[in-house]
Motif scaffolding. Structure first.
Motif, PDB file in Angstrom:
ATOM      1  N   PHE A 115       0.820  -1.217   0.000  1.00  0.00           N
ATOM      2  CA  PHE A 115       0.000   0.000   0.000  1.00  0.00           C
ATOM      3  C   PHE A 115       0.856   1.269   0.000  1.00  0.00           C
ATOM      4  CE2 PHE A 115      -2.708  -3.300   1.910  1.00  0.00           C
ATOM      5  CZ  PHE A 115      -3.757  -3.283   1.016  1.00  0.00           C
ATOM      6  N   VAL A 118      -0.744   4.275  -1.733  1.00  0.00           N
ATOM      7  CA  VAL A 118      -1.741   5.075  -1.014  1.00  0.00           C
ATOM      8  C   VAL A 118      -1.040   6.190  -0.231  1.00  0.00           C
ATOM      9  CG1 VAL A 118      -3.482   5.024   0.813  1.00  0.00           C
ATOM     10  CG2 VAL A 118      -3.334   3.131  -0.830  1.00  0.00           C
ATOM     11  N   THR A 138      -3.382  -0.073  -5.532  1.00  0.00           N
ATOM     12  CA  THR A 138      -2.883  -0.779  -4.334  1.00  0.00           C
ATOM     13  C   THR A 138      -2.313  -2.148  -4.724  1.00  0.00           C
ATOM     14  OG1 THR A 138      -4.996  -1.753  -3.565  1.00  0.00           O
ATOM     15  CG2 THR A 138      -4.524   0.497  -2.877  1.00  0.00           C
ATOM     16  N   ARG A 139      -2.767  -3.238  -4.075  1.00  0.00           N
ATOM     17  CA  ARG A 139      -2.158  -4.548  -4.367  1.00  0.00           C
ATOM     18  C   ARG A 139      -2.692  -5.107  -5.689  1.00  0.00           C
ATOM     19  NH1 ARG A 139      -4.085  -7.784   0.853  1.00  0.00           N
ATOM     20  NH2 ARG A 139      -6.000  -7.063  -0.106  1.00  0.00           N
ATOM     21  N   ASN A 167      -8.506  -3.963  -0.562  1.00  0.00           N
ATOM     22  CA  ASN A 167      -7.919  -2.908  -1.412  1.00  0.00           C
ATOM     23  C   ASN A 167      -8.807  -1.666  -1.408  1.00  0.00           C
ATOM     24  OD1 ASN A 167      -5.831  -4.621  -2.052  1.00  0.00           O
ATOM     25  ND2 ASN A 167      -6.259  -4.739  -4.242  1.00  0.00           N
ATOM     26  N   ALA A 172      -8.204   2.077  -2.751  1.00  0.00           N
ATOM     27  CA  ALA A 172      -7.890   1.835  -4.165  1.00  0.00           C
ATOM     28  C   ALA A 172      -8.809   2.652  -5.080  1.00  0.00           C
ATOM     29  CB  ALA A 172      -8.036   0.346  -4.491  1.00  0.00           C
TER      30      ALA A 172
END
Ligand SMILES: [Zn+2]
Length: 378
Positions: A115, A118, A138-139, A167, A172
């Motif tokens: 993350f 972010v 994000t992921r 997420n 996200a």
């Protein structure tokens, strides 16, 4: 509010040149107030004037596919994505500055570790980090047996549902899934996830009003992506003529990322003998990209981590046969549409955010002008 009048040699608003008025943009605070003659008239004696007499003023560039901590100048750079998150974050900071100084004022990020994207987005918003505005995935969600150096493995509909929800909870702006590898392998272009898994992922994202992007080069994974309503296909290197047609007829977008196959320096730093197959498949990919350039597909352009070198990707796309105006739209007007940011970005017009660059030369005559960014206003 302080008004700033920006003057150049020429003004390209993202769609056409302003030819009947001075090349000028008036900004107040974060926004553009007026262009051309209106800008000069409304500036008033108090306005600060910034004059860039040799430069073409145009919208700030949008990189539609980036990874903040991916640095292809490092040896074995994909493996370096396994470094600890603090190391990756430290790596990202100067790369973001490099992006901004190259004229990229907005970046769409297709996955980073831990993350960190972010946190970078927030720091950039707060003025603590010099770099593009960020949209973050994000992921990245990949299958345990599948490709995705910047992703994390998940398996089964419920695990994927949870991954998407986590997420989203982290903030996200989009959801990223890996549906194929990058090269054509001995078994062709095998897919990774089952339909039920992709359905859940798309459902969860769309219910939250968040678009889905997929790393997908072709094969059955691409058919699955289109049938499940995925919003953006990333890469698309090995699409068949039928798939190009299906993509053009769909609502989905494509992001072109040429450098993985077409930038020699990037191939040098790949690990484990990956350079040779990329070179061997360059011709096939080039033929697909030429068909894409001539198709009705809605596309935009990204670097996939070639920080500071979005202009080189644009030059590759022109090399595939795209008109310079179309390629420039792929990093300005079209790119903003793909990101859902067209209300604010991608074009110079009254009311838009004042992300403006000045380049040396006429980018429509010679797209390498984008490699000569002299001024960046964000
Ligand atoms: Zn990527």
């Amino acid at each position: 509010m302080q008004r700033i009048l920006i003057q150049g040699r020429a003004l390209y608003d993202g769609e056409s040149y302003l030819t009947d008025a001075p090349a000028a943009v008036l900004i107040a605070g974060q926004r553009i107030l007026a262009l051309g003659r209106d800008a000069e008239a409304a500036a008033g004696p108090e306005a600060r004037v910034l004059s860039f007499p040799g430069q073409t003023l145009m919208p700030g560039l949008i990189d539609c596919h980036n990874h903040l901590s991916l640095d292809p100048s490092l040896p074995d750079y994909l493996l370096r994505m396994n470094d600890p998150v603090p190391e990756l974050t430290l790596r990202a900071v100067p790369l973001l500055e490099q992006d901004l100084l190259s004229g990229v004022t907005t970046s769409r990020c297709l996955g980073d570790k831990g993350f960190l994207d972010v946190h970078c987005r927030r720091a950039q918003n707060e003025g603590r980090l010099m770099g593009p505005r960020l949209q973050v995935a994000t992921r990245g969600i990949r299958a345990p047996q599948g490709h995705g150096f910047v992703g994390y493995p998940f398996s089964g509909p419920e695990a994927i549902r949870m991954a998407v929800r986590e997420n989203l909870a982290a903030g996200a702006d989009l959801i990223k899934i890996y549906l194929t590898g990058t090269l054509r392998g001995p078994k062709g272009l095998p897919g990774t996830f089952a339909k039920a898994e992709v359905r859940v992922l798309v459902d969860e994202a769309h219910r939250a009003g968040v678009p889905v992007a997929t790393h997908c080069v072709g094969g059955p994974g691409l058919d699955l992506a289109l049938s499940c309503g995925i919003d953006v296909i990333e890469h698309g290197y090995f699409m068949t003529a039928e798939q190009i047609e299906a993509l053009a007829a769909s609502q989905a977008w494509l992001v072109l990322t040429p450098s993985i196959f077409f930038t020699d320096a990037r191939l040098e730093t790949l690990h484990g003998g990956l350079k040779a197959p990329h070179l061997a498949q360059r011709g096939e990919v080039g033929a697909v990209m030429a068909r894409v350039a001539a198709s009705g597909i809605r596309w935009a352009i990204g670097t996939d981590g070639m920080h500071g070198q979005l202009a080189a990707e644009v030059a590759h796309v022109v090399g595939f046969g795209a008109a310079p105006a179309a390629a420039i739209a792929g990093v300005t007007t079209r790119a903003a549409e793909l990101c859902g940011l067209e209300q604010d970005l991608g074009r110079l017009a009254a009311g838009k955010l004042a992300d403006i660059i000045g380049v040396d030369g006429d980018p429509l005559q010679d797209v390498t002008a984008l490699q000569r960014v002299r001024t960046v206003i964000q």
